[in-house]
Design a protein around this motif. Structure first.
Motif, PDB file in Angstrom:
ATOM      1  N   LEU A   1       0.821  -1.237  -0.065  1.00 40.87           N
ATOM      2  CA  LEU A   1      -0.002  -0.255  -0.075  1.00 40.87           C
ATOM      3  C   LEU A   1       0.848   1.325   0.151  1.00 40.87           C
ATOM      4  O   LEU A   1       0.641   2.165  -0.642  1.00 40.87           O
ATOM      5  CB  LEU A   1      -0.891   0.079   1.193  1.00 40.87           C
ATOM      6  CG  LEU A   1      -1.925   1.286   1.213  1.00 40.87           C
ATOM      7  CD1 LEU A   1      -2.906   1.273   0.380  1.00 40.87           C
ATOM      8  CD2 LEU A   1      -2.701   0.901   2.802  1.00 40.87           C
ATOM      9  N   ASP A   2       1.940   1.346   0.748  1.00 44.72           N
ATOM     10  CA  ASP A   2       2.853   2.416   0.892  1.00 44.72           C
ATOM     11  C   ASP A   2       3.597   2.626  -0.355  1.00 44.72           C
ATOM     12  O   ASP A   2       3.725   3.900  -1.140  1.00 44.72           O
ATOM     13  CB  ASP A   2       3.703   2.124   1.944  1.00 44.72           C
ATOM     14  CG  ASP A   2       4.526   3.385   2.597  1.00 44.72           C
ATOM     15  OD1 ASP A   2       3.918   4.681   2.172  1.00 44.72           O
ATOM     16  OD2 ASP A   2       5.633   3.559   2.613  1.00 44.72           O
ATOM     17  N   ILE A   3       3.903   1.728  -1.147  1.00 44.18           N
ATOM     18  CA  ILE A   3       4.717   1.887  -2.463  1.00 44.18           C
ATOM     19  C   ILE A   3       3.536   2.281  -3.494  1.00 44.18           C
ATOM     20  O   ILE A   3       3.830   3.089  -4.265  1.00 44.18           O
ATOM     21  CB  ILE A   3       5.160   0.463  -3.004  1.00 44.18           C
ATOM     22  CG1 ILE A   3       6.783   0.256  -1.906  1.00 44.18           C
ATOM     23  CG2 ILE A   3       5.760   0.518  -4.181  1.00 44.18           C
ATOM     24  CD1 ILE A   3       7.018  -1.447  -1.909  1.00 44.18           C
ATOM     25  N   TRP A   4       2.383   1.673  -3.382  1.00 46.20           N
ATOM     26  CA  TRP A   4       1.446   2.124  -4.327  1.00 46.20           C
ATOM     27  C   TRP A   4       1.069   3.510  -4.136  1.00 46.20           C
ATOM     28  O   TRP A   4       0.986   4.346  -5.303  1.00 46.20           O
ATOM     29  CB  TRP A   4       0.172   1.172  -3.968  1.00 46.20           C
ATOM     30  CG  TRP A   4      -0.846   1.222  -5.203  1.00 46.20           C
ATOM     31  CD1 TRP A   4      -0.796   2.163  -6.488  1.00 46.20           C
ATOM     32  CD2 TRP A   4      -2.266   1.052  -5.066  1.00 46.20           C
ATOM     33  NE1 TRP A   4      -2.126   1.868  -7.218  1.00 46.20           N
ATOM     34  CE2 TRP A   4      -2.902   1.190  -5.987  1.00 46.20           C
ATOM     35  CE3 TRP A   4      -2.947   0.517  -4.080  1.00 46.20           C
ATOM     36  CZ2 TRP A   4      -4.209   1.232  -6.410  1.00 46.20           C
ATOM     37  CZ3 TRP A   4      -4.255   0.173  -3.955  1.00 46.20           C
ATOM     38  CH2 TRP A   4      -4.973   0.376  -5.237  1.00 46.20           C
ATOM     39  N   ALA A   5       0.901   3.902  -3.029  1.00 42.51           N
ATOM     40  CA  ALA A   5       0.508   5.467  -2.681  1.00 42.51           C
ATOM     41  C   ALA A   5       1.670   6.471  -2.954  1.00 42.51           C
ATOM     42  O   ALA A   5       1.430   7.255  -3.717  1.00 42.51           O
ATOM     43  CB  ALA A   5       0.495   5.769  -1.249  1.00 42.51           C
ATOM     44  N   MET A   6       2.972   6.119  -2.731  1.00 44.27           N
ATOM     45  CA  MET A   6       3.981   6.768  -3.130  1.00 44.27           C
ATOM     46  C   MET A   6       4.283   7.051  -4.923  1.00 44.27           C
ATOM     47  O   MET A   6       4.482   8.039  -5.163  1.00 44.27           O
ATOM     48  CB  MET A   6       5.244   6.614  -2.603  1.00 44.27           C
ATOM     49  CG  MET A   6       5.230   6.845  -1.124  1.00 44.27           C
ATOM     50  SD  MET A   6       6.757   6.583  -0.201  1.00 44.27           S
ATOM     51  CE  MET A   6       6.900   4.808  -0.364  1.00 44.27           C
ATOM     52  N   LYS A   7       4.099   5.761  -5.487  1.00 41.14           N
ATOM     53  CA  LYS A   7       4.005   6.028  -6.871  1.00 41.14           C
ATOM     54  C   LYS A   7       3.012   6.611  -7.481  1.00 41.14           C
ATOM     55  O   LYS A   7       3.277   7.334  -8.503  1.00 41.14           O
ATOM     56  CB  LYS A   7       3.885   4.441  -7.546  1.00 41.14           C
ATOM     57  CG  LYS A   7       4.289   4.330  -8.907  1.00 41.14           C
ATOM     58  CD  LYS A   7       4.315   2.871  -9.182  1.00 41.14           C
ATOM     59  CE  LYS A   7       4.604   2.752 -10.766  1.00 41.14           C
ATOM     60  NZ  LYS A   7       4.302   3.583 -11.797  1.00 41.14           N
ATOM     61  N   THR A   8       1.733   6.526  -6.828  1.00 42.16           N
ATOM     62  CA  THR A   8       0.616   7.100  -7.212  1.00 42.16           C
ATOM     63  C   THR A   8       0.942   8.682  -7.433  1.00 42.16           C
ATOM     64  O   THR A   8       0.761   9.427  -8.314  1.00 42.16           O
ATOM     65  CB  THR A   8      -0.787   6.973  -6.711  1.00 42.16           C
ATOM     66  OG1 THR A   8      -0.850   5.276  -7.079  1.00 42.16           O
ATOM     67  CG2 THR A   8      -1.922   7.505  -6.976  1.00 42.16           C
ATOM     68  N   LEU A   9       1.299   9.189  -6.249  1.00 40.05           N
ATOM     69  CA  LEU A   9       1.581  10.657  -6.237  1.00 40.05           C
ATOM     70  C   LEU A   9       2.944  11.180  -7.025  1.00 40.05           C
ATOM     71  O   LEU A   9       2.643  12.088  -7.642  1.00 40.05           O
ATOM     72  CB  LEU A   9       2.049  10.926  -4.540  1.00 40.05           C
ATOM     73  CG  LEU A   9       1.065  10.762  -3.490  1.00 40.05           C
ATOM     74  CD1 LEU A   9       1.755  10.984  -2.173  1.00 40.05           C
ATOM     75  CD2 LEU A   9      -0.188  11.873  -3.872  1.00 40.05           C
ATOM     76  N   SER A  10       3.862  10.338  -7.044  1.00 40.24           N
ATOM     77  CA  SER A  10       5.037  10.539  -7.877  1.00 40.24           C
ATOM     78  C   SER A  10       4.359  10.459  -9.485  1.00 40.24           C
ATOM     79  O   SER A  10       4.885  11.376 -10.146  1.00 40.24           O
ATOM     80  CB  SER A  10       6.052   9.447  -7.647  1.00 40.24           C
ATOM     81  OG  SER A  10       7.148   9.716  -8.567  1.00 40.24           O
ATOM     82  N   ASP A  11       3.619   9.739  -9.913  1.00 39.79           N
ATOM     83  CA  ASP A  11       3.094   9.632 -11.342  1.00 39.79           C
ATOM     84  C   ASP A  11       2.445  10.755 -11.453  1.00 39.79           C
ATOM     85  O   ASP A  11       2.181  11.370 -12.844  1.00 39.79           O
ATOM     86  CB  ASP A  11       2.347   8.537 -11.416  1.00 39.79           C
ATOM     87  CG  ASP A  11       3.155   7.062 -11.619  1.00 39.79           C
ATOM     88  OD1 ASP A  11       4.449   7.076 -11.530  1.00 39.79           O
ATOM     89  OD2 ASP A  11       2.605   5.858 -11.474  1.00 39.79           O
ATOM     90  N   ARG A  12       1.687  11.360 -10.344  1.00 41.56           N
ATOM     91  CA  ARG A  12       0.883  12.375 -10.680  1.00 41.56           C
ATOM     92  C   ARG A  12       1.790  13.961 -10.636  1.00 41.56           C
ATOM     93  O   ARG A  12       0.881  15.043 -10.694  1.00 41.56           O
ATOM     94  CB  ARG A  12      -0.370  12.556  -9.804  1.00 41.56           C
ATOM     95  CG  ARG A  12      -1.277  11.420 -10.037  1.00 41.56           C
ATOM     96  CD  ARG A  12      -1.882  10.999 -11.350  1.00 41.56           C
ATOM     97  NE  ARG A  12      -2.672  10.138 -11.520  1.00 41.56           N
ATOM     98  CZ  ARG A  12      -2.166   8.975 -11.737  1.00 41.56           C
ATOM     99  NH1 ARG A  12      -0.999   8.292 -11.804  1.00 41.56           N
ATOM    100  NH2 ARG A  12      -2.968   7.819 -12.034  1.00 41.56           N
ATOM    101  N   ASP A  13       2.959  13.975 -10.590  1.00 42.42           N
ATOM    102  CA  ASP A  13       3.747  14.898 -10.279  1.00 42.42           C
ATOM    103  C   ASP A  13       3.313  15.907  -9.245  1.00 42.42           C
ATOM    104  O   ASP A  13       3.251  17.003  -9.351  1.00 42.42           O
ATOM    105  CB  ASP A  13       3.843  15.622 -11.460  1.00 42.42           C
ATOM    106  CG  ASP A  13       4.621  15.098 -12.621  1.00 42.42           C
ATOM    107  OD1 ASP A  13       5.528  14.484 -12.151  1.00 42.42           O
ATOM    108  OD2 ASP A  13       4.279  15.098 -13.889  1.00 42.42           O
ATOM    109  N   THR A  14       2.973  15.338  -8.024  1.00 34.75           N
ATOM    110  CA  THR A  14       2.912  16.266  -6.919  1.00 34.75           C
ATOM    111  C   THR A  14       3.565  15.602  -5.753  1.00 34.75           C
ATOM    112  O   THR A  14       4.115  14.809  -5.741  1.00 34.75           O
ATOM    113  CB  THR A  14       1.199  16.190  -6.471  1.00 34.75           C
ATOM    114  OG1 THR A  14       0.852  17.088  -5.474  1.00 34.75           O
ATOM    115  CG2 THR A  14       0.754  14.536  -6.126  1.00 34.75           C
TER     116      THR A  14
END
Length: 157
Positions: A58-71
């Motif tokens: 979950l933590d990796i998924w959350a960080m990747k999601t934020l990173s992919d959205r450039d925020t």
């Protein structure tokens, strides 16, 4: 620009809450062990490892999601976008949920009820000292869009 609009936190509190809760839990465990039945349950370590696996994923998924959205990934930085996809569809705070699941999993694997109690206390501190300021930040940045997101997505689960 007000303080909440510029950045939500001045210091990354949540990881410290969880680290402290883990350390204090193990310190208490050394002086006052958990009930004997808690250690003997065969399912506790298996469930604990499942929680740990879920938490890391979950933590990796959350960080990747934020990173992919450039925020911003770090809570001390200003959010440039409101992210409502990925794990953010199910919970507004997947990283903090992951920290809590991780600590509960560690408590189960180690057979320490005190560490699990520490996870609940750390989650409470995180809610009041990190999540609420972050929510003020997001509300000041994204207004009605954030309000609508809050109505459809729970803070924790």
């Amino acid at each position: 620009m007000n303080e909440f609009r510029s950045r939500p936190l001045n210091f990354p509190w949540p990881p410290l809450f969880y680290i402290a809760a883990c350390m204090v839990g193990f310190a208490i465990e050394a002086r006052m062990p958990s009930p004997p039945g808690f250690h003997l349950t065969v399912l506790a370590p298996i469930t604990g490892w499942a929680f740990i696996t879920m938490a890391v994923s979950l933590d990796i998924w959350a960080m990747k999601t934020l990173s992919d959205r450039d925020t911003a990934v770090m809570p001390m930085k200003c959010a440039s976008r409101l992210v409502t996809c990925g794990p953010y569809r199910f919970t507004r705070n997947p990283t903090y949920l992951a920290y809590t699941l991780l600590l509960i999993g560690v408590g189960l694997v180690a057979g320490s009820a005190w560490v699990m109690i520490g996870a609940v206390i750390a989650a409470g501190l995180t809610t009041y000292l990190a999540i609420r300021p972050e929510e003020f930040h997001l509300l000041s940045r994204f207004g009605f869009e954030f309000e609508r997101y809050c109505h459809g997505t729970r803070r924790w689960l």
